[in-house]
Design a protein around this motif. Structure first.
Motif, PDB file in Angstrom:
ATOM      1  N   UNK A   1       0.842  -1.204   0.000  1.00  0.00           N
ATOM      2  CA  UNK A   1       0.000   0.000   0.000  1.00  0.00           C
ATOM      3  C   UNK A   1       0.875   1.251   0.000  1.00  0.00           C
ATOM      4  N   UNK A   2       0.349   2.341  -0.533  1.00  0.00           N
ATOM      5  CA  UNK A   2       0.974   3.628  -0.223  1.00  0.00           C
ATOM      6  C   UNK A   2       0.807   3.828   1.281  1.00  0.00           C
ATOM      7  N   UNK A   3       1.793   4.468   1.945  1.00  0.00           N
ATOM      8  CA  UNK A   3       1.628   4.679   3.394  1.00  0.00           C
ATOM      9  C   UNK A   3       0.365   5.485   3.672  1.00  0.00           C
ATOM     10  N   UNK A   4      -0.275   5.193   4.796  1.00  0.00           N
ATOM     11  CA  UNK A   4      -1.475   5.980   5.138  1.00  0.00           C
ATOM     12  C   UNK A   4      -1.538   6.203   6.649  1.00  0.00           C
ATOM     13  N   UNK A   5      -2.001   7.392   7.025  1.00  0.00           N
ATOM     14  CA  UNK A   5      -2.231   7.706   8.439  1.00  0.00           C
ATOM     15  C   UNK A   5      -3.499   6.999   8.887  1.00  0.00           C
TER      16      UNK A   5
ATOM     17  N   UNK B   1       1.458  17.460   2.242  1.00  0.00           N
ATOM     18  CA  UNK B   1       0.659  17.460   1.013  1.00  0.00           C
ATOM     19  C   UNK B   1       0.841  16.102   0.327  1.00  0.00           C
ATOM     20  N   UNK B   2      -0.239  15.509  -0.101  1.00  0.00           N
ATOM     21  CA  UNK B   2      -0.166  14.207  -0.790  1.00  0.00           C
ATOM     22  C   UNK B   2      -0.370  13.022   0.145  1.00  0.00           C
ATOM     23  N   UNK B   3      -0.289  13.245   1.479  1.00  0.00           N
ATOM     24  CA  UNK B   3      -0.464  12.112   2.405  1.00  0.00           C
ATOM     25  C   UNK B   3      -1.896  11.579   2.328  1.00  0.00           C
TER      26      UNK B   3
END
Ligand code: HEM
Length: 423
Positions: free
Chosen positions: A44-48, A329-331
């Protein structure tokens, strides 16, 4: 800081929501130890992971900074998002619905249906919905003391209500139910399109097929309602214009699809979950019969309790700070409604089903400009069903183990076997 891999894997695993204690325990740890940190997983793209009620509200209060449509609106592996982009000509979401658009486009689209689903606008539907509720209560009682409340009642009643409001004929309800289940329950071999465990590739393929089947159906709906407009919601969508133009193909399809799927599955899950809670707590049914004025509290608690929408994603368009964390930005961020509705700083005993809460600021309908469009309809139809059912039901208990759908997105109980007696 990043979240420990085992915790991150638990909260994304569809099976953790089928055994809800697993997801609940993982989120309780996160709220205590890492309420807002990043999950970093290879595929996955990292995610909060946003676990607290207050942080979700703060993010949803700022739709200009946290967008819905720039990245996938629900958790999806990197590969999957790339394939979706290839299929849609660059958009990260297979379906372009209200939840995957922002700004002026969102405002204009939401404005098409919003005036027709306010509490005042839906009040005149009350008698019609009550007649439907009575029909399904009678249907339940026809099972002679034992049924699977999820499959026999909870899946069917909200389906009939929403299809009536949308203007979909009754004979198409089984088709709508099947395709909704395929769309939301891809990870569950009992309910997905192939009736099998699917690889990520097969999941996307079957989602695409389901979407195309829905689009073919709704293409006819557009023709029908443009030829002969009515007051039904699908007719409003078919005939809506932004400026001089009808909604474009993706906007139209996204609107029909979200209304026809989110419009019943969520409410079905909540209804089934409430019956499960009742069947495990004999004192709850008695309390409701002794205090019918608690009905709204019961409905509100059942929505908090079940949280049928487990998460939605957002992405930041600029650098900002949330709860002392620097978001760039982008997160990408996962708003966990499941976690926020168990937040110990908001509710005493969040793991208890209680109808005596003085305040219940449940956030299962989301918050802010994207807050659930159908929230008043959902509340009203559930209140009416319980009013009708509480008049008839004397006792209810589980007749076997309940079972939840395997999914990390929109889900809830798929089997709630009950034994009951009536007055
Ligand atoms: C208990 C039942 C329901 C629950 C828990 C629920 C939950 C949600 C949630 C969490 C969202 C996203 C909110 C956000 O991003 O802040 C949402 C959006 C939405 N819901 Fe519901 N929903 C329910 C019933 C319904 C019904 C009955 C309808 C149809 C009439 C419906 C239609 C929609 C639509 C169209 C949106 C998109 C709104 C937007 O992005 O502007 N939902 N819902």
């Amino acid at each position: 800081m990043t979240i420990a891999e085992d915790l991150a894997r638990t909260i994304i695993d569809p099976k953790s929501y089928a055994k809800r204690e697993l997801a609940d325990a993982a989120f309780a740890r996160l709220r205590a130890e890492a309420p807002l940190d990043q999950a970093v997983l290879d595929e996955f793209d990292p995610f909060w992971v946003v676990t607290r009620h207050a942080d979700i509200k703060e993010i949803e209060r700022q739709p200009n900074i946290f967008h819905n449509g720039d990245k996938s609106t629900f958790l999806s592996p990197r590969d999957g998002v790339e394939r979706v982009k290839a299929l849609t000509g660059g958009e990260p979401n297979l379906i372009r619905s209200l939840v995957s658009v922002d700004g002026d486009e969102h405002k204009a689209l939401r404005g098409v249906v919003f005036p027709h689903v306010t509490p005042r606008a839906i009040k005149p539907l009350e008698d019609q919905i009550r007649a439907i509720a009575r029909e399904f209560v009678d249907h339940m009682l026809s099972f002679d003391g034992q049924c699977d409340f999820a499959a026999d009642v909870a899946f069917l009643y909200p389906l009939r209500v929403i299809m009536t409001v949308l203007g979909v004929p009754q004979e198409d309800e089984p088709f709508m139910l099947k395709l909704t289940q395929e769309l939301f329950n891809n990870a569950d071999p009992e309910l997905n399109r192939r009736r099998a465990e699917l690889s990520p590739d097969e999941m996307l393929k079957s989602l695409w097929e389901t979407t195309m089947e829905l689009e073919n159906y709704f293409a006819e709906v557009t023709k029908t309602f443009r030829a002969q407009p009515t007051g039904a919601i699908n007719s409003l969508i078919a005939n809506a214009r932004i400026g001089d133009d009808y909604l474009n193909h993706r906007q139209l399809m996204g609107y029909y699809i979200i209304a026809a799927t989110a419009g019943h599955d969520t409410t079905s899950n909540t209804t089934a979950g409430a019956m499960w809670a009742l069947a495990e707590r004999p004192e709850l049914l008695k309390a409701m019969q002794d205090s019918p004025d608690r009905i709204n509290a019961f409905v509100e608690e059942s929505i908090r309790w079940e949280v049928p929408v487990k998460h939605f994603m957002r992405s930041a368009v600029e650098d900002c700070e949330i709860d002392g964390r620097q978001i760039r930005a982008g997160d990408w961020l996962m708003l966990s409604y499941q976690s926020a509705n168990r937040d110990e700083s908001v509710w005493a005993d969040p793991f208890e089903f209680r109808i005596d809460r003085e305040q219940n600021p449940q956030i299962a309908f989301g918050y802010g400009v994207h807050v659930c469009l159908g929230q008043h309809l959902a509340r009203m139809e559930m209140r009416i069903l319980w009013e009708e059912l509480f008049k008839r039901l004397k006792t209810v208990e589980l007749a076997g183990p309940g079972e939840r759908t395997i999914s990390n997105f929109v889900c809830g109980p798929k089997h709630v076997p009950i034994r009951f007696t009536v007055n």
